[in-house]
Design a protein around this motif. Structure first.
Motif, PDB file in Angstrom:
ATOM      1  N   VAL A  66      46.764  53.724  42.053  1.00 51.96           N
ATOM      2  CA  VAL A  66      45.503  53.401  42.415  1.00 51.96           C
ATOM      3  C   VAL A  66      44.425  54.330  41.567  1.00 51.96           C
ATOM      4  O   VAL A  66      43.078  54.079  41.682  1.00 51.96           O
ATOM      5  N   VAL A 106      41.033  51.898  45.900  1.00 48.64           N
ATOM      6  CA  VAL A 106      41.512  51.767  47.339  1.00 48.64           C
ATOM      7  C   VAL A 106      40.574  51.342  48.111  1.00 48.64           C
ATOM      8  O   VAL A 106      39.257  51.422  47.893  1.00 48.64           O
ATOM      9  N   VAL A 119      44.973  48.116  48.794  1.00 46.36           N
ATOM     10  CA  VAL A 119      44.904  48.455  47.413  1.00 46.36           C
ATOM     11  C   VAL A 119      44.905  47.060  46.843  1.00 46.36           C
ATOM     12  O   VAL A 119      45.186  46.158  47.630  1.00 46.36           O
TER      13      VAL A 119
END
Length: 565
Positions: free
Chosen positions: A426, A445, A491
């Motif tokens: 991420v 995220v 995510v």
């Protein structure tokens, strides 16, 4: 009568003169060297008190003098202005002459004090009484060849003085007589041969330079380890100052590792054992693990900066020919400094002693706390943070706690980082670890997902119930003022969206969410009166309405039609 007598006498004289000229022959001279070989290119001069004529011999060693008047002549051959052959002839009684030159091709062999040949001596051969000069240098066998050297017994020549210089120092001064029976002359010079070897404390060959200097002659020369050199002997040079020197890097000054004085009257093999050895610096962290990629600077209290190097996979760097702290030259205390880029990681002062081969340099890591946050600034717990040191290639991995914080012990400087959350990468980037607290904002995220439910004609279906699932986890929604549903995907990944009408599943879709997204979900039907009518039903209603309107139109048209009387 007298006129006729004079005419007859004149005709007789002219006939005799023509007969004499027609029968005149030339004087032919043949020139040979002492071995009996014809010599070309030799200047011959024939002369008497009133006459002089030069001639250069042909390739066959011949010279022909024509149209000579009868008489006595001197014939001479010259080399370098010296008469090397001559003869007196009566012409025309003598019409042929052989001359042998008093010259010799000689070979000088220059040797050192031990009778071994010396290469590179500049030799000059000069006659004491004449202009004869020969110059050259000795070859690898100590030989110098001189051609066409006139004999010393000639009145214009005499003995020859032979001088030889080595690097502008006169090492040879002899006298020789060049005679027919001698071709080779061996001449001893005041030269010695020196073979030099330089070893460290353990007997290992040292790559250094040995310099020999004779102040008396203003002479100096240098030779590498393992090589030999010819130099003037101490009989003419006096004592030699010997220095063993080494340069530790291109931009660093020369270091004198040994200095002494010695006499060199004969050829020698010289071996010098220095107070030096190879030193390995082992760099470890505070846990004892080897550290690679770190630059180590080696400095001496008395000799200054000597060398630098980068540690390898085993955390080691080896410096060659490091002088001991004591002895000759005596380096004093050493300072070892470890750098990562421009950042100094550690420093150590120590002595280097005979027999010591390894020194350990410890680097303390710093404790750094990383705060991982969501896009809204809230802590990001249970995320995996991986840091990779760009210099040492070390990799560290830690998981953030409930407060989004992760603590690592590492070296300061530039690192690459990767943040993973829910098994998905991420965030990634570069961070300079310079202090105890650092912040990483994770933007990939809690990805915003807006869902708007519409019927097929774009009308909003306000009473629809929507559920969304990501990775088996149900997502929570909030309803905005415009009846758009808002949720956050942990995510990037696939999200399943279900739409229920009156408790019945009306539509299911799977969408990929990798960035903030507004997803309009159109239902197959028309939202009418709180119910979703299928497209078929809507089509039937529209068709019935059209037919009804058509029937009304027909009836109305018939009703308005006037009746016949």
């Amino acid at each position: 009568m007298r006129r006729w007598t004079i005419l007859i006498l004149l005709l007789i004289f002219m006939a005799h003169a023509q007969l004499g000229f027609g029968q005149q022959v030339s004087l032919v001279v043949r020139v040979f060297d002492p071995s009996g070989n014809p010599r070309a290119g030799v200047e011959l001069i024939i002369s008497n008190s009133t006459f002089r004529r030069p001639f250069e011999t042909t390739a066959q060693g011949l010279a022909e003098f024509r149209l000579l008047s009868p008489g006595t002549y001197n014939v001479s051959a010259t080399v370098d202005g010296v008469v090397v052959a001559s003869a007196t002839v009566n012409y025309p009684e003598t019409t042929s002459l052989n001359l042998t030159l008093s010259i010799q091709n000689i070979e000088l062999v220059v040797t050192d004090v031990d009778g071994k040949p010396v290469e590179g001596v500049s030799v000059e051969l000069r006659s004491e009484q004449g202009p004869v000069i020969r110059r050259g240098s000795t070859d690898s066998n100590g030989r110098f060849f001189a051609r066409d050297v006139p004999f010393s017994n000639l009145s214009q020549v005499g003995p020859y003085r032979v001088t030889g210089t080595l690097q502008r120092v006169t090492v040879l001064n002899s006298t020789i007589n060049v005679l027919p029976e001698s071709r080779e002359y061996r001449l001893g010079s005041s030269v010695v041969g020196v073979l030099v070897n330089v070893l460290d404390f353990f007997g290992k060959v040292v790559n250094a330079t040995v310099r020999f200097s004779a102040e008396l002659l203003n002479f100096s020369t240098a030779v590498r380890t393992g090589a030999s050199v010819k130099i003037p002997s101490s009989s003419i040079a006096g004592k030699y100052a010997v220095e063993v020197v080494k340069t530790y890097g291109q931009l660093r000054p020369e270091v004198v590792l040994l200095r002494e004085e010695t006499d060199l009257f004969r050829s020698l093999n010289l071996t010098y054992v220095l107070d030096v050895s190879d030193i390995t610096i082992r760099v470890v962290d505070d846990g004892g693990d080897a550290v690679r990629g770190v630059q180590v600077l080696l400095e001496s209290e008395r000799l200054g900066e000597l060398a630098s190097g980068v540690t390898g996979a085993r955390g080691e760097v080896t410096f060659s020919t490091v002088p001991f702290s004591e002895g000759q030259p005596g380096a004093g205390l050493y300072k070892l400094t470890a750098f990562k880029g421009s950042i100094q990681l550690s420093a150590l002062e120590t002595g280097v002693l005979p027999g010591e081969t390894t020194i350990t340099l410890k680097i303390d890591r710093i404790e750094a706390q990383f705060s991982l946050t969501r896009p809204n600034g809230a802590p990001l717990p249970n995320a995996s943070l991986t840091m990779t040191d760009q210099v040492t290639a070390r990799t560290y991995t830690v998981r953030s706690g409930p407060d989004g914080k992760a603590v690592l012990r590492l070296f300061p400087g530039i690192h690459n980082y990767v943040v993973s959350y829910g098994g998905v990468e991420v965030a990634q980037g570069i961070i300079d670890v310079t202090g105890p607290s650092l912040h990483i904002r994770v933007t990939q995220v809690d990805i915003e997902l807006r869902i708007r439910v519409l019927d097929w004609f774009g009308n909003r279906v306000k009473d629809a119930e929507v559920s969304a699932t990501w990775g088996g986890e149900a997502l929570r929604f909030s309803r905005l003022d415009d009846d758009t549903l808002l949720t956050y995907v942990p995510v990037k990944g696939s999200v399943r969206i279900d739409v229920y009408l009156n408790g019945v599943l009306a539509e299911r879709r799977v969408v990929w969410v990798g960035e903030p997204t507004l997803y309009e979900m159109r239902l197959r039907g028309a939202w009418v009166g709180g119910q979703l009518l299928s497209l078929e039903t809507v089509s039937s209603i529209i068709a019935g309405a059209v037919l009804a309107l058509l029937a009304v139109s027909i009836i109305f048209s018939w009703w308005k039609k006037p009746s016949k009387p």
